[in-house]
Design a protein around this motif. Structure first.
Motif, PDB file in Angstrom:
ATOM      1  N   THR A  78       0.800  -1.233   0.000  1.00  0.00           N
ATOM      2  CA  THR A  78       0.000   0.000   0.000  1.00  0.00           C
ATOM      3  C   THR A  78       0.835   1.286   0.000  1.00  0.00           C
ATOM      4  N   ALA A  79       2.127   1.211   0.308  1.00  0.00           N
ATOM      5  CA  ALA A  79       2.961   2.433   0.260  1.00  0.00           C
ATOM      6  C   ALA A  79       4.361   2.008  -0.169  1.00  0.00           C
ATOM      7  N   VAL A  80       4.478   1.568  -1.416  1.00  0.00           N
ATOM      8  CA  VAL A  80       5.723   0.950  -1.872  1.00  0.00           C
ATOM      9  C   VAL A  80       6.694   2.036  -2.320  1.00  0.00           C
ATOM     10  N   LEU A  81       7.820   2.141  -1.631  1.00  0.00           N
ATOM     11  CA  LEU A  81       8.738   3.264  -1.830  1.00  0.00           C
ATOM     12  C   LEU A  81       7.868   4.520  -1.871  1.00  0.00           C
ATOM     13  N   GLY A  82       8.151   5.428  -2.812  1.00  0.00           N
ATOM     14  CA  GLY A  82       7.254   6.579  -2.983  1.00  0.00           C
ATOM     15  C   GLY A  82       6.280   6.337  -4.128  1.00  0.00           C
ATOM     16  N   LEU A  83       6.112   5.057  -4.530  1.00  0.00           N
ATOM     17  CA  LEU A  83       5.252   4.768  -5.688  1.00  0.00           C
ATOM     18  C   LEU A  83       3.789   4.658  -5.287  1.00  0.00           C
ATOM     19  N   ASP A 165       9.848  -1.208   9.334  1.00  0.00           N
ATOM     20  CA  ASP A 165      11.109  -0.582   8.941  1.00  0.00           C
ATOM     21  C   ASP A 165      10.918   0.845   8.438  1.00  0.00           C
ATOM     22  N   ASP A 166       9.847   1.083   7.671  1.00  0.00           N
ATOM     23  CA  ASP A 166       9.649   2.452   7.149  1.00  0.00           C
ATOM     24  C   ASP A 166       9.454   3.438   8.297  1.00  0.00           C
ATOM     25  N   GLN A 167       8.904   2.960   9.396  1.00  0.00           N
ATOM     26  CA  GLN A 167       8.804   3.854  10.548  1.00  0.00           C
ATOM     27  C   GLN A 167      10.155   3.943  11.265  1.00  0.00           C
ATOM     28  N   SER A 197       7.803  17.278   4.940  1.00  0.00           N
ATOM     29  CA  SER A 197       6.827  17.040   3.887  1.00  0.00           C
ATOM     30  C   SER A 197       6.543  15.558   4.027  1.00  0.00           C
ATOM     31  N   GLY A 198       5.276  15.214   4.323  1.00  0.00           N
ATOM     32  CA  GLY A 198       4.944  13.831   4.626  1.00  0.00           C
ATOM     33  C   GLY A 198       4.485  13.726   6.068  1.00  0.00           C
ATOM     34  N   ALA A 199       3.385  13.015   6.247  1.00  0.00           N
ATOM     35  CA  ALA A 199       2.877  12.770   7.595  1.00  0.00           C
ATOM     36  C   ALA A 199       2.459  11.309   7.656  1.00  0.00           C
ATOM     37  N   THR A 223       3.664  18.907   7.079  1.00  0.00           N
ATOM     38  CA  THR A 223       2.817  19.140   5.901  1.00  0.00           C
ATOM     39  C   THR A 223       2.622  17.817   5.169  1.00  0.00           C
ATOM     40  N   ASP A 224       1.518  17.722   4.439  1.00  0.00           N
ATOM     41  CA  ASP A 224       1.267  16.527   3.629  1.00  0.00           C
ATOM     42  C   ASP A 224       0.584  16.947   2.336  1.00  0.00           C
ATOM     43  N   ILE A 225      -0.135  16.037   1.699  1.00  0.00           N
ATOM     44  CA  ILE A 225      -0.775  16.353   0.412  1.00  0.00           C
ATOM     45  C   ILE A 225      -1.703  17.557   0.537  1.00  0.00           C
ATOM     46  N   TYR A 240      -2.555  10.394  14.538  1.00  0.00           N
ATOM     47  CA  TYR A 240      -1.081  10.414  14.565  1.00  0.00           C
ATOM     48  C   TYR A 240      -0.557  11.736  14.028  1.00  0.00           C
ATOM     49  N   LYS A 241      -1.223  12.214  12.950  1.00  0.00           N
ATOM     50  CA  LYS A 241      -0.877  13.545  12.427  1.00  0.00           C
ATOM     51  C   LYS A 241      -1.335  14.607  13.400  1.00  0.00           C
ATOM     52  N   GLY A 242      -2.557  14.371  13.907  1.00  0.00           N
ATOM     53  CA  GLY A 242      -3.187  15.358  14.790  1.00  0.00           C
ATOM     54  C   GLY A 242      -2.270  15.741  15.954  1.00  0.00           C
ATOM     55  N   GLY A 265      11.999  15.379   4.218  1.00  0.00           N
ATOM     56  CA  GLY A 265      11.063  14.980   3.165  1.00  0.00           C
ATOM     57  C   GLY A 265      10.879  13.480   3.179  1.00  0.00           C
ATOM     58  N   LEU A 266       9.701  13.030   3.545  1.00  0.00           N
ATOM     59  CA  LEU A 266       9.358  11.608   3.473  1.00  0.00           C
ATOM     60  C   LEU A 266       7.987  11.529   2.840  1.00  0.00           C
ATOM     61  N   SER A 267       7.913  12.014   1.584  1.00  0.00           N
ATOM     62  CA  SER A 267       6.610  12.154   0.935  1.00  0.00           C
ATOM     63  C   SER A 267       6.681  11.699  -0.513  1.00  0.00           C
ATOM     64  N   ALA A 268       6.968  12.617  -1.426  1.00  0.00           N
ATOM     65  CA  ALA A 268       6.942  12.263  -2.842  1.00  0.00           C
ATOM     66  C   ALA A 268       7.923  13.158  -3.591  1.00  0.00           C
ATOM     67  N   GLY A 269       8.330  12.683  -4.786  1.00  0.00           N
ATOM     68  CA  GLY A 269       9.357  13.388  -5.549  1.00  0.00           C
ATOM     69  C   GLY A 269       8.936  14.795  -5.955  1.00  0.00           C
ATOM     70  N   LEU A 289      14.167  12.613   1.170  1.00  0.00           N
ATOM     71  CA  LEU A 289      14.364  11.164   1.307  1.00  0.00           C
ATOM     72  C   LEU A 289      13.363  10.299   0.552  1.00  0.00           C
ATOM     73  N   ALA A 290      12.429  10.923  -0.197  1.00  0.00           N
ATOM     74  CA  ALA A 290      11.467  10.100  -0.947  1.00  0.00           C
ATOM     75  C   ALA A 290      12.228   9.265  -1.968  1.00  0.00           C
ATOM     76  N   ASN A 291      11.772   8.038  -2.161  1.00  0.00           N
ATOM     77  CA  ASN A 291      12.377   7.127  -3.134  1.00  0.00           C
ATOM     78  C   ASN A 291      11.373   6.817  -4.239  1.00  0.00           C
ATOM     79  N   GLN A 320      23.720   9.202   1.798  1.00  0.00           N
ATOM     80  CA  GLN A 320      22.529   8.379   1.560  1.00  0.00           C
ATOM     81  C   GLN A 320      21.894   8.029   2.900  1.00  0.00           C
ATOM     82  N   VAL A 321      20.743   8.658   3.156  1.00  0.00           N
ATOM     83  CA  VAL A 321      20.003   8.349   4.381  1.00  0.00           C
ATOM     84  C   VAL A 321      18.942   7.340   3.985  1.00  0.00           C
ATOM     85  N   ASN A 322      19.230   6.092   4.249  1.00  0.00           N
ATOM     86  CA  ASN A 322      18.317   5.040   3.824  1.00  0.00           C
ATOM     87  C   ASN A 322      18.299   3.982   4.905  1.00  0.00           C
ATOM     88  N   ASN A 323      17.111   3.428   5.140  1.00  0.00           N
ATOM     89  CA  ASN A 323      17.027   2.487   6.257  1.00  0.00           C
ATOM     90  C   ASN A 323      17.865   1.216   6.054  1.00  0.00           C
TER      91      ASN A 323
HETATM   92  N1  LIG Z   1      15.125   7.044   2.621  1.00  0.00           N
HETATM   93  C1  LIG Z   1      14.547   6.114   3.340  1.00  0.00           C
HETATM   94  O1  LIG Z   1      15.174   5.324   4.040  1.00  0.00           O
HETATM   95  C2  LIG Z   1      13.070   5.989   3.342  1.00  0.00           C
HETATM   96  C3  LIG Z   1      12.314   6.730   2.494  1.00  0.00           C
HETATM   97  N2  LIG Z   1      10.963   6.604   2.526  1.00  0.00           N
HETATM   98  C4  LIG Z   1      10.218   7.390   1.560  1.00  0.00           C
HETATM   99  O2  LIG Z   1       9.300   8.237   2.233  1.00  0.00           O
HETATM  100  C5  LIG Z   1       8.117   8.348   1.490  1.00  0.00           C
HETATM  101  C6  LIG Z   1       6.931   8.027   2.381  1.00  0.00           C
HETATM  102  O3  LIG Z   1       6.959   6.683   2.794  1.00  0.00           O
HETATM  103  P1  LIG Z   1       5.952   6.153   3.899  1.00  0.00           P
HETATM  104  O4  LIG Z   1       5.949   7.069   5.068  1.00  0.00           O
HETATM  105  O5  LIG Z   1       6.267   4.720   4.102  1.00  0.00           O
HETATM  106  O6  LIG Z   1       4.552   6.263   3.124  1.00  0.00           O
HETATM  107  P2  LIG Z   1       3.101   6.690   3.619  1.00  0.00           P
HETATM  108  O7  LIG Z   1       2.177   6.361   2.526  1.00  0.00           O
HETATM  109  O8  LIG Z   1       2.831   6.144   4.959  1.00  0.00           O
HETATM  110  O9  LIG Z   1       3.205   8.261   3.745  1.00  0.00           O
HETATM  111  C7  LIG Z   1       3.306   9.111   2.659  1.00  0.00           C
HETATM  112  C8  LIG Z   1       3.150  10.514   3.170  1.00  0.00           C
HETATM  113  O10 LIG Z   1       3.582  11.415   2.153  1.00  0.00           O
HETATM  114  C9  LIG Z   1       2.526  12.354   1.907  1.00  0.00           C
HETATM  115  N3  LIG Z   1       2.547  12.758   0.518  1.00  0.00           N
HETATM  116  C10 LIG Z   1       2.383  11.985  -0.576  1.00  0.00           C
HETATM  117  N4  LIG Z   1       2.469  12.740  -1.680  1.00  0.00           N
HETATM  118  C11 LIG Z   1       2.686  14.010  -1.275  1.00  0.00           C
HETATM  119  C12 LIG Z   1       2.839  15.247  -1.927  1.00  0.00           C
HETATM  120  N5  LIG Z   1       2.798  15.332  -3.243  1.00  0.00           N
HETATM  121  N6  LIG Z   1       3.061  16.358  -1.186  1.00  0.00           N
HETATM  122  C13 LIG Z   1       3.117  16.284   0.153  1.00  0.00           C
HETATM  123  N7  LIG Z   1       2.959  15.138   0.838  1.00  0.00           N
HETATM  124  C14 LIG Z   1       2.760  14.015   0.133  1.00  0.00           C
HETATM  125  C15 LIG Z   1       1.257  11.621   2.267  1.00  0.00           C
HETATM  126  O11 LIG Z   1       0.267  12.571   2.537  1.00  0.00           O
HETATM  127  P3  LIG Z   1      -1.210  12.159   3.099  1.00  0.00           P
HETATM  128  O12 LIG Z   1      -0.968  11.767   4.532  1.00  0.00           O
HETATM  129  O13 LIG Z   1      -1.952  13.405   2.982  1.00  0.00           O
HETATM  130  O14 LIG Z   1      -1.660  11.038   2.247  1.00  0.00           O
HETATM  131  C16 LIG Z   1       1.705  10.842   3.499  1.00  0.00           C
HETATM  132  O15 LIG Z   1       1.683  11.654   4.620  1.00  0.00           O
HETATM  133  C17 LIG Z   1       8.288   7.439   0.285  1.00  0.00           C
HETATM  134  O16 LIG Z   1       8.740   8.214  -0.810  1.00  0.00           O
HETATM  135  C18 LIG Z   1       9.368   6.488   0.692  1.00  0.00           C
HETATM  136  O17 LIG Z   1      10.120   6.028  -0.405  1.00  0.00           O
HETATM  137  C19 LIG Z   1      10.324   5.766   3.397  1.00  0.00           C
HETATM  138  C20 LIG Z   1      11.044   4.989   4.236  1.00  0.00           C
HETATM  139  C21 LIG Z   1      12.481   5.026   4.254  1.00  0.00           C
END
Ligand SMILES: NC(=O)C1=CN([C@@H]2O[C@H](COP(=O)(O)OP(=O)(O)OC[C@H]3O[C@@H](n4cnc5c(N)ncnc54)[C@H](OP(=O)(O)O)[C@@H]3O)[C@@H](O)[C@H]2O)C=CC1
Ligand SMILES: CC(=O)C(=O)O
Ligand SMILES: [Mg+2]
Length: 759
Positions: A78-83, A165-167, A197-199, A223-225, A240-242, A265-269, A289-291, A320-323
């Motif tokens: 359901t949340a594969v990398l940033g895909l 691990d992602d947490q 960026s990312g919650a 901040t998030d989407i 959790y965000k709250g 940044g743990l959100s999207a590219g 850090l989004a992948n 490289q900050v990667n788990n």
């Molecule tokens: N470098 C590393 O070691 C790691 C990197 N990551 C990367 O972090 C990212 C998030 O992973 P993870 O936390 O597991 O995924 P989740 O799906 O749990 O969280 C994604 C978060 O990013 C937010 N988001 C998505 N798109 C956007 C956008 N365009 N603008 C702002 N916020 C956005 C989402 O917002 P909303 O809550 O509103 O849906 C959500 O809060 C991925 O890209 C993943 O690859 C993750 C783990 C390790």
């Protein structure tokens, strides 16, 4: 947003996963199953005794099955990398990838388990039911907020470590980088303004860990989407965000990033824009850090903020900050101490271990493992590289110790020195042997000429060689054929730009090459006419002449044709190094038990003691390039004088010569193969041996033994062959074998470059 996966990488990844068999994993038995008795032990009836023992005493399952070294990597996709939510099937390559990392970096076996389950209840019941099989559970790429509930409930239910691990892997490594960045910037965690960026899973867990380490809740902006997480927001909110909602009118990342010290940044590219960076505080830390595509590419970030420290999740940029830097080693420590959980104490121990490691002055051993390039702590080296051999040595014991101190270790480590030794042996055994050679090659790439430049494997290897910056390839081949094949294989390297070409049918250097050849070999049967024909028709001759004339620094040939024919040309044109009797071939085998070098696998049928002593010395010099201390065993059918025939005495004479000529070399013989490879066996026949530990250079009494031994280990041991490495030529030149793969050619290129650097 472009994905920043180049076409080459895309097609390379598809090929890697498809060929020679689908995927990148298999399951291997660890015990023999060779006869009726083995069958009766491994399976029924013998196995029933083991089942009964475990039924009577459940903890025995750790001693009698693979469970305590087995981790489940579980995802619902359901949340594969940033895909995003791409489903369980599409998540499988990532989970198989994690399995490979667990195995390679920490020796842990993994079953990757992709499940069709979205609801927390469903995921929890599936995963909880797996407890009998595994020593630990690594939840992966399960989206927030469901992941929080899933993990909490599983931790309560299960008596083995459950780690999303992602947490937490992410939180730990981000926290370690922050600790070090604050150290450099002279700032305090309690004072800094942090904006995410990312919650989701990664961001919330990271913030919670930072809070527990002293960050101030009022300084954190999420901040998030939907934009800023503020008090009273209703859309896309969860508790959790709250917990991080701010009382504010600001609604966008651009508004809240003003004056921030740290961006996470743990959100999207692509969501972070250069103009936003300009408003951040002094000397900011930007963690995109989004992948696979970061929130901002580092070059853009650097342009906007030259004073920033910049991290990404990718291996192709600094920091490289990667788990991957922690999950294999955390599980190693937790499994070894048979921890029932991974608690806060264990996580904080890892943050400190990683942060301290990056600040340490590296030892000689580490410098060698990095190929002489010592990582120096600073803005571009806030945390260690995932290949740092010290990671396992620091993190696993720190985790085990914290587990013991916090009372969750079911099997406390009794002797930490012995544990460290065991981990150290693992580092040596693992496939990281080629790493220093690659690093050294990249530092001063050389011109490598490939005789069979039209061959598909050479072209694929050349692509990697160019991308990795290992060498400047020179390909011998017809330009039209090479161009067509590059296109057919989807390779992007182009002549002139990425590599040079010699066209055997029409090259302006033809006359010069012919006259060099005649000068060199005219008195050894090469008439001018023969020279003209050979320079037109035999690429190995062209390659050797190019090396002799200084148009290339080293050569690789032998992808087609017989070794001995290539060798004839190399002997005639390049010749043997001054003072050396003859060339010899050293073949490396990367096995599950470590790297072993065998000689002479290709050249001299029945070498004399003089020949053998010389090749042992040449081999030892080569092996040192890998940062490996040579340990030479002179092999025989005779074990320390048990037989007196000519072959046994030849090996004894070799020892005499070596003791005289190379007094510092660790060498002994003559000995049987098991005396060389099993120190306990050697101890029984020769307690006073000069050899300590497992031999890594095996000098064979003759070509039959060397070649047959090499082929057998390769096949039975499923070992990765590298080489042969040709020893004793006047200039570096190597002859591959027709079975070589593109990867083998890349490996040999790096070895050849490093050798050429020393010339
Ligand atoms: N470098 C590393 O070691 C790691 C990197 N990551 C990367 O972090 C990212 C998030 O992973 P993870 O936390 O597991 O995924 P989740 O799906 O749990 O969280 C994604 C978060 O990013 C937010 N988001 C998505 N798109 C956007 C956008 N365009 N603008 C702002 N916020 C956005 C989402 O917002 P909303 O809550 O509103 O849906 C959500 O809060 C991925 O890209 C993943 O690859 C993750 C783990 C390790
Ligand atoms: C690295 C990792 O786990 C992720 O990007 O999801
Ligand atoms: Mg992940």
């Amino acid at each position: 947003m472009a994905s920043y996966i180049s076409d080459d990488l895309r097609s390379g990844a598809m090929f890697y996963h498809r060929m020679p068999r689908p995927g990148k994993l298999e399951i291997q038995p660890t015990k023999p199953l060779a006869n009726q008795r083995d069958l009766a032990l491994a399976y029924t009836p013998g196995v029933a005794a083991v089942c009964e023992a475990i039924a009577a005493d459940k903890p025995l399952v750790s001693e009698l099955t693979a469970r305590q070294n087995l981790v489940a990597v579980v995802s619902n996709g359901t949340a594969v990398l940033g895909l995003g939510n791409i489903g369980p099937e599409a998540s499988k390559p990532v989970m198989e990838g994690k399995a490979v990392l667990f195995k390679k970096f920490a020796g842990i076996d993994v079953f990757d388990i992709e499940i069709n389950a979205l609801e927390p209840d469903h995921v929890v019941s599936v995963v909880a039911a797996l407890e009998p099989t595994f020593g630990g559970i690594n939840l992966e790429d399960i989206k927030a907020p469901e992941c929080f509930e899933i993990e909490t409930r599983l931790r309560e239910k299960m008596n083995i470590p459950v780690f999303h691990d992602d947490q937490h892997g992410t939180a730990i490594i981000v926290a370690a980088a922050i600790v070090n960045a604050l150290h450099i910037g002279g700032k305090q965690l309690s004072d800094v303004k942090i904006v995410t960026s990312g919650a989701g899973a990664a961001a919330i867990a990271t913030l919670n860990l930072l809070l527990s380490m002293g960050a101030a809740r009022e300084n954190i902006w999420v901040t998030d989407i939907e934009g800023v997480v503020y008090e009273g927001r209703e859309k896309l909110m969860d508790p959790y965000k709250g917990a991080f909602a701010q009382k504010t009118d600001a609604r966008s990342l651009a508004e809240v990033i003003v004056g921030a010290d740290i961006f996470i940044g743990l959100s999207a590219g692509g969501v972070l824009k250069p103009e936003m960076l300009k408003t951040m505080g002094e000397r900011p830390l930007i963690m995109a850090l989004a992948n696979p595509t970061p929130e901002i590419m580092p070059d853009l970030a650097r342009e906007a903020r030259p004073d920033a420290m910049i991290c990404t999740g990718r291996s192709d940029f600094p920091n490289q900050v990667n788990n991957v830097l922690c999950f294999p080693f955390i599980f190693r420590g937790a499994l070894d101490a048979e921890a029932t959980t991974i608690n806060e104490e264990m996580k904080v121990a890892v943050v400190n271990a990683i942060a301290e490691l990056a600040r340490e002055t590296p030892s000689d051993v580490v410098a060698r493992a990095y190929g002489g390039e010592t990582p120096v702590f600073g803005p571009n080296s806030l945390i260690p590289s995932p290949f740092d051999p010290r990671l396992i040595l620091r993190i696993a014991p720190a985790v085990a110790k914290a587990a013991m101190d916090s009372g969750v270790a079911r099997r406390p480590i009794a002797d930490f020195d012995a544990y460290l030794e065991q981990l150290d042996r693992f580092v040596f055994r693992s496939g990281l042997v080629m790493k220093p050679i690659f690093t050294l090659a990249k530092q001063a790439p050389k011109r490598v000429i490939y005789a069979e430049g039209e061959d598909e494997r050479i072209l694929r290897a050349a692509q990697v060689v160019v991308e990795e910056g290992l060498a400047r390839p020179i390909l011998i081949g017809r330009p039209s054929v090479i161009e067509t094949r590059l296109q057919r294989f989807g390779l992007s390297i182009r002549p002139g730009q990425d590599f040079d070409l010699i066209n055997p049918e029409d090259d302006p250097r033809y006359r010069d090459y012919v006259s060099t050849y005649v000068e060199r070999a005219g008195r050894r049967g090469v008439t001018p006419e023969l020279a003209r024909t050979l320079v037109r028709t035999t690429p190995t001759v062209i390659a050797a002449l190019a090396v002799l004339r200084g148009d290339a620094d080293t050569m690789l040939c032998g992808v087609e044709g017989r070794f001995i024919r290539h060798l004839r040309h190399i002997r005639t044109i390049i010749g043997i190094a001054p003072g050396v009797r003859d060339v010899a071939a050293l073949s490396m085998l990367l096995t599950s038990k470590g790297a072993f070098f065998l000689c002479d696998t290709q050249v001299t049928l029945d070498p004399s003691a003089e020949d053998l002593a010389e090749m042992a010395q040449l081999a030892a010099a080569h092996v040192k390039r890998f940062g490996i201390e040579p340990k030479v065993a002179l092999l025989s059918h005779s074990d320390f004088g048990s037989r007196d025939d000519a072959s046994a005495t030849k090996m004894r004479d070799t020892l005499e010569l070596l003791l005289e000529r190379a007094p510092g070399l660790m060498v002994d013989g003559e000995m049987e193969g098991d005396s060389a490879l099993v120190p306990e066996m050697r101890e029984r026949v020769m307690p006073e041996s000069r050899l300590q530990g497992v031999a890594n250079i095996l000098v064979m009494p003759n070509l039959d033994a060397a070649n047959i031994g090499y082929q057998m280990v390769k096949v039975f041991g499923d070992a990765l062959p590298v080489g042969p490495i040709l020893l004793g030529t006047a200039r570096p030149a190597h002859i591959l074998t027709p079975s070589v793969t593109a990867r083998g050619i890349v490996n040999m290129t790096a070895i050849a470059v490093v050798e050429a650097q020393g010339c």
